[in-house]
Design an enzyme around this catalytic site. Structure first.
Site, PDB file in Angstrom:
ATOM      1  N   ASP A 146      57.710 -37.130 -10.618  1.00  0.00           N
ATOM      2  CA  ASP A 146      58.890 -37.218 -10.022  1.00  0.00           C
ATOM      3  C   ASP A 146      59.144 -35.439 -10.490  1.00  0.00           C
ATOM      4  OD1 ASP A 146      59.232 -36.555 -12.768  1.00  0.00           O
ATOM      5  OD2 ASP A 146      61.127 -37.980 -12.932  1.00  0.00           O
ATOM      6  N   GLU A 163      64.429 -47.909 -10.526  1.00  0.00           N
ATOM      7  CA  GLU A 163      64.032 -46.503  -9.762  1.00  0.00           C
ATOM      8  C   GLU A 163      64.838 -46.108  -8.710  1.00  0.00           C
ATOM      9  OE1 GLU A 163      61.849 -44.529 -10.845  1.00  0.00           O
ATOM     10  OE2 GLU A 163      60.984 -45.528 -12.426  1.00  0.00           O
ATOM     11  N   TYR A 197      56.846 -41.666  -4.694  1.00  0.00           N
ATOM     12  CA  TYR A 197      57.164 -41.901  -6.145  1.00  0.00           C
ATOM     13  C   TYR A 197      57.510 -43.174  -6.868  1.00  0.00           C
ATOM     14  CZ  TYR A 197      59.446 -41.866 -10.510  1.00  0.00           C
ATOM     15  OH  TYR A 197      59.772 -42.252 -11.585  1.00  0.00           O
TER      16      TYR A 197
END
Ligand code: SF4
Length: 238
Positions: free
Chosen positions: A126, A31, A108
């Site tokens: 996102d 991520e 997020y």
């Protein structure tokens, strides 16, 4: 809409290596890399990273210099330092309940780790996911995270969505619309960002005398903790 989306995902979802693990550290690395770098560029770098530093403890034991060096080419190098600091925090104190306490982890990224690693019922939102929510006017359940990301990346594109092949087209009020680009990406060529990147690449190869370097870029990198002085020489953090 949700059933149509999940059916579409079952046959069209992208086979990404981090989707084969539930290891929160491995997912965190993916991520953070994906925050500002394209999927195709991230895949080989994520695999190499996990091979070299398979756990948060292994990454925590590395030097900041090695971590910065291994990040070269992914861009936005502060992410590497934050990831390293996060690994040190995890190695020292375990995973916090609130993942946003970790350096470089926003709402997020925290939701993505909670959902993809721990199977918690949260939907990581996102830009791709938000775009589909806005265009369809629908709320999607937490099980739709990866499907929405893939639909946003391959079908519901930012400017010219491919509504003709979209599984949600039947119930989407935005079907057939076109969109202006939100903002132009600032040019990298000739930018200060490029000067910083070039200097960091140079110093990552070997420490260099300050007198031979772009002073403004050095100062910016020192402020970010990406390089440091050793007398008159500039080097990666020891
Ligand atoms: S129909 Fe078009 S605008 Fe609506 S979700 Fe699908 S691709 Fe996006």
């Amino acid at each position: 809409m949700q059933d149509a989306l999940l059916d579409w995902y079952a046959t069209n979802g992208r086979d990404l290596p981090w989707r084969h693990t539930r290891d929160p550290y491995a997912i965190l690395v993916s991520e953070v890399m994906l925050q500002q770098t394209q999927v195709e560029r991230v895949i080989p770098r994520w695999l190499a990273w996990l091979e070299r530093w398979p756990t948060a403890a292994a990454l925590a034991a590395a030097s900041p210099g090695d971590v910065i060096r291994a990040w070269q080419g992914l861009g936005y190098n502060r992410r590497a330092l934050n990831l390293h600091r996060a690994a040190r925090a995890i190695a020292d104190h375990g995973w916090p309940d609130d993942l946003t306490e970790l350096p470089g982890v926003g709402a997020y990224t925290a939701a993505a780790v909670q959902s993809f690693a721990h199977g918690e019922a949260v939907l990581p939102v996102d830009t791709n996911v938000r775009r589909i929510q806005e265009r369809t006017g629908r709320a999607f359940g937490p099980e739709c995270g990866q499907a929405l990301m893939d639909l946003g990346a391959t079908v519901c594109l930012a400017r010219v969505p491919r509504c003709g092949v979209c599984p949600l087209a039947g119930g989407c009020p935005s079907r057939g619309r076109r969109y202006e680009p939100l903002r132009k990406q600032s040019r990298f060529e000739g930018s200060f960002r490029q000067r910083r990147a070039a200097l960091l690449r140079l110093v990552a190869e070997e420490p260099a005398p300050l007198a031979a370097l772009d002073r403004e870029a050095v100062d910016a990198l020192v402020r970010d903790g990406l390089v440091e002085f050793d007398g008159d020489v500039v080097r990666l953090p020891a």
